[in-house]
Design an enzyme around this catalytic site. Structure first.
Site, PDB file in Angstrom:
ATOM      1  CB  ALA A  63      -0.879  -0.006   1.242  1.00  0.00           C
ATOM      2  CD  GLU A 110      -2.175  -8.399   2.109  1.00  0.00           C
ATOM      3  OE1 GLU A 110      -1.891  -7.199   1.895  1.00  0.00           O
ATOM      4  OE2 GLU A 110      -2.854  -8.759   3.096  1.00  0.00           O
ATOM      5  CD  GLU A 130       1.364  -6.346   5.560  1.00  0.00           C
ATOM      6  OE1 GLU A 130       2.229  -7.185   5.906  1.00  0.00           O
ATOM      7  OE2 GLU A 130       0.715  -6.423   4.497  1.00  0.00           O
TER       8      GLU A 130
HETATM    9  N1  DAK Z   1       4.544   3.316   0.077  1.00  0.00           N
HETATM   10  C1  DAK Z   1       4.979   4.525  -0.332  1.00  0.00           C
HETATM   11  N2  DAK Z   1       6.231   4.759  -0.800  1.00  0.00           N
HETATM   12  C2  DAK Z   1       7.053   3.721  -0.867  1.00  0.00           C
HETATM   13  C3  DAK Z   1       6.680   2.412  -0.466  1.00  0.00           C
HETATM   14  C4  DAK Z   1       5.343   2.222   0.038  1.00  0.00           C
HETATM   15  N3  DAK Z   1       4.868   1.026   0.380  1.00  0.00           N
HETATM   16  N4  DAK Z   1       7.743   1.601  -0.627  1.00  0.00           N
HETATM   17  C5  DAK Z   1       8.738   2.369  -1.120  1.00  0.00           C
HETATM   18  N5  DAK Z   1       8.342   3.637  -1.268  1.00  0.00           N
HETATM   19  C6  DAK Z   1       9.116   4.777  -1.772  1.00  0.00           C
HETATM   20  C7  DAK Z   1      10.159   5.219  -0.775  1.00  0.00           C
HETATM   21  O1  DAK Z   1       9.587   6.081   0.181  1.00  0.00           O
HETATM   22  C8  DAK Z   1      11.130   5.929  -1.691  1.00  0.00           C
HETATM   23  O2  DAK Z   1      10.631   7.208  -2.018  1.00  0.00           O
HETATM   24  P1  DAK Z   1      11.563   8.521  -1.888  1.00  0.00           P
HETATM   25  O3  DAK Z   1      12.082   8.504  -0.491  1.00  0.00           O
HETATM   26  O4  DAK Z   1      12.640   8.300  -2.940  1.00  0.00           O
HETATM   27  O5  DAK Z   1      10.653   9.654  -2.209  1.00  0.00           O
HETATM   28  C9  DAK Z   1      11.097   5.082  -2.962  1.00  0.00           C
HETATM   29  O6  DAK Z   1       9.853   4.373  -2.919  1.00  0.00           O
HETATM   30  C10 DAK Z   1      12.225   4.049  -3.025  1.00  0.00           C
HETATM   31  O7  DAK Z   1      12.183   3.292  -1.818  1.00  0.00           O
HETATM   32  P2  DAK Z   1      13.449   3.114  -0.848  1.00  0.00           P
HETATM   33  O8  DAK Z   1      14.366   4.286  -0.954  1.00  0.00           O
HETATM   34  O9  DAK Z   1      12.926   2.770   0.494  1.00  0.00           O
HETATM   35  O10 DAK Z   1      14.137   1.868  -1.551  1.00  0.00           O
HETATM   36  P3  DAK Z   1      15.032   0.748  -0.868  1.00  0.00           P
HETATM   37  O11 DAK Z   1      15.517  -0.064  -1.994  1.00  0.00           O
HETATM   38  O12 DAK Z   1      16.033   1.347   0.074  1.00  0.00           O
HETATM   39  O13 DAK Z   1      14.032  -0.125   0.024  1.00  0.00           O
HETATM   40  C11 DAK Z   1      11.980  -1.380   0.447  1.00  0.00           C
HETATM   41  C12 DAK Z   1      13.039  -0.861  -0.594  1.00  0.00           C
HETATM   42  C13 DAK Z   1      10.890  -2.062  -0.350  1.00  0.00           C
HETATM   43  C14 DAK Z   1      12.673  -2.410   1.346  1.00  0.00           C
HETATM   44  C15 DAK Z   1      11.467  -0.212   1.286  1.00  0.00           C
HETATM   45  O14 DAK Z   1      11.063   0.835   0.373  1.00  0.00           O
HETATM   46  C16 DAK Z   1      10.290  -0.585   2.127  1.00  0.00           C
HETATM   47  O15 DAK Z   1      10.455  -1.195   3.187  1.00  0.00           O
HETATM   48  N6  DAK Z   1       9.055  -0.194   1.677  1.00  0.00           N
HETATM   49  C17 DAK Z   1       7.857  -0.409   2.465  1.00  0.00           C
HETATM   50  C18 DAK Z   1       7.422  -1.844   2.392  1.00  0.00           C
HETATM   51  C19 DAK Z   1       6.186  -2.121   3.288  1.00  0.00           C
HETATM   52  O16 DAK Z   1       6.233  -1.925   4.484  1.00  0.00           O
HETATM   53  N7  DAK Z   1       5.098  -2.566   2.652  1.00  0.00           N
HETATM   54  C20 DAK Z   1       3.875  -2.927   3.355  1.00  0.00           C
HETATM   55  C21 DAK Z   1       2.990  -1.714   3.480  1.00  0.00           C
HETATM   56  S1  DAK Z   1       1.418  -2.126   4.307  1.00  0.00           S
HETATM   57  C22 DAK Z   1      -5.952  -3.473   2.365  1.00  0.00           C
HETATM   58  C23 DAK Z   1      -5.265  -3.429   1.139  1.00  0.00           C
HETATM   59  C24 DAK Z   1      -3.876  -3.392   1.138  1.00  0.00           C
HETATM   60  C25 DAK Z   1      -3.190  -3.347   2.328  1.00  0.00           C
HETATM   61  C26 DAK Z   1      -3.874  -3.411   3.524  1.00  0.00           C
HETATM   62  C27 DAK Z   1      -5.269  -3.462   3.566  1.00  0.00           C
HETATM   63  N8  DAK Z   1      -7.390  -3.553   2.404  1.00  0.00           N
HETATM   64  C28 DAK Z   1      -8.070  -4.093   1.194  1.00  0.00           C
HETATM   65  C29 DAK Z   1      -8.136  -3.415   3.625  1.00  0.00           C
HETATM   66  C30 DAK Z   1      -1.741  -3.267   2.258  1.00  0.00           C
HETATM   67  C31 DAK Z   1      -0.952  -2.904   3.286  1.00  0.00           C
HETATM   68  C32 DAK Z   1       0.480  -2.767   3.035  1.00  0.00           C
HETATM   69  O17 DAK Z   1       0.990  -3.086   1.991  1.00  0.00           O
END
Ligand code: DAK
Length: 256
Positions: A63, A110, A130
């Protein structure tokens, strides 16, 4: 620029997630475009298998944390009716292959799991991180991952948020094939073409029956399988498949 790019190559189509600057984070706009694209392809009789992919670095990093979660409250989350889009993808009857390279995290993992088959490049990384944000998977992760890999592996992955690489994802049954980085999309498309050549009604009923194995008890699943099996004996494609076998020729299926 469109958040989703569709390429029709009948009888298959490729849908590419296209927000590379944020690792294909699943904004609401992207999800809307994705659902519309998939539904249109699902209604298109000329398309018999769909590949959903991202780019080499990311299938989808989940997300869009910055736009969707920072100010969110339970009420705003409820009002946004997020689940409907995911249900609409699940209801599409044309088989969907997720071709994953790079990150498939949170909602990205997912999204792959809501597809019918997952294949990966050697660089793919799957995870449900998450817990690191103080939340849990919300788009089916606790249910689909558990039904796919079993309770104890799902627990470990979801409670730690640990990322796994393609070979481990293959070993636990999350991924059907791991392909070389340089060819993964072509390999996924070849798989899609193989499925597209099969009799569409049989493919559809097999998909529904396999889904029922996850969604119902054994008796209901077996009952559906039996009825679907008998039903297929009314199709022209069954006649064609059996006749082609008996006469040692290649079948040509028509979807009738
Ligand atoms: N959201 C927004 N921006 C993101 C992002 C995300 N999930 N993932 C990466 N980015 C952005 C970073 O902020 C960065 O932007 P700038 O800082 O350059 O502006 C750019 O993408 C590059 O990322 P990184 O600089 O962090 O790149 P790295 O290679 O160092 O790291 C990484 C990659 C994938 C390990 C890291 O970016 C990371 O940990 N990202 C977050 C991953 C995460 O936590 N994902 C889960 C999110 S919760 C639902 C539907 C869906 C959901 C829930 C409910 N319903 C139907 C009820 C879903 C929930 C989730 O997915």
């Amino acid at each position: 620029m469109s958040a989703v790019v569709v390429t029709r190559e009948p009888p298959i189509a490729v849908v590419r997630l296209n927000r590379p600057e944020v690792l294909n984070a699943l904004s609401e706009e992207l999800m809307d475009e994705l659902v519309s694209a998939l539904e249109a392809l699902g209604d298109d009789g000329g398309i018999r298998c769909i590949v959903v992919t991202g780019n080499e670095k990311a299938f989808a990093a989940g997300a869009d944390i910055k736009t969707a979660f920072v100010e969110a409250t339970p009420v705003t989350m409820l009002e946004r009716d997020l689940t409907t889009r995911w249900e609409r993808i699940r209801r599409i009857r044309t088989p969907i292959i997720a071709a994953v390279s790079g990150y498939a995290l949170g909602g990205g993992c997912e999204l792959a799991m809501v597809c019918d088959i997952i294949v990966a490049s050697e660089s793919a990384q799957f995870g449900q991180p998450e817990v690191n944000l103080g939340i849990i998977p919300g788009a089916g992760g606790t249910q689909r991952l558990t039904r796919t890999v079993g309770k104890y592996v799902a627990m470990e992955l979801i409670l730690t948020g640990r990322r796994i690489k393609a070979d481990e994802a293959k070993a636990i049954g999350l991924v059907a094939h791991v392909y070389p980085q340089s060819t993964y999309l072509d390999d996924a498309k070849a798989l899609a073409r193989t499925i597209a050549e099969k009799p569409p009604i049989a493919v559809r009923l097999a998909t529904e029956a396999i889904d029922l194995a996850l969604n119902s008890g054994l008796d209901a699943g077996l009952e559906f399988e039996r009825k679907a099996f008998y039903l297929l004996f009314a199709t022209e494609d069954k006649k064609e498949g059996v006749d082609a076998f008996v006469n040692k020729r290649k079948p040509v299926f028509k979807g009738r």
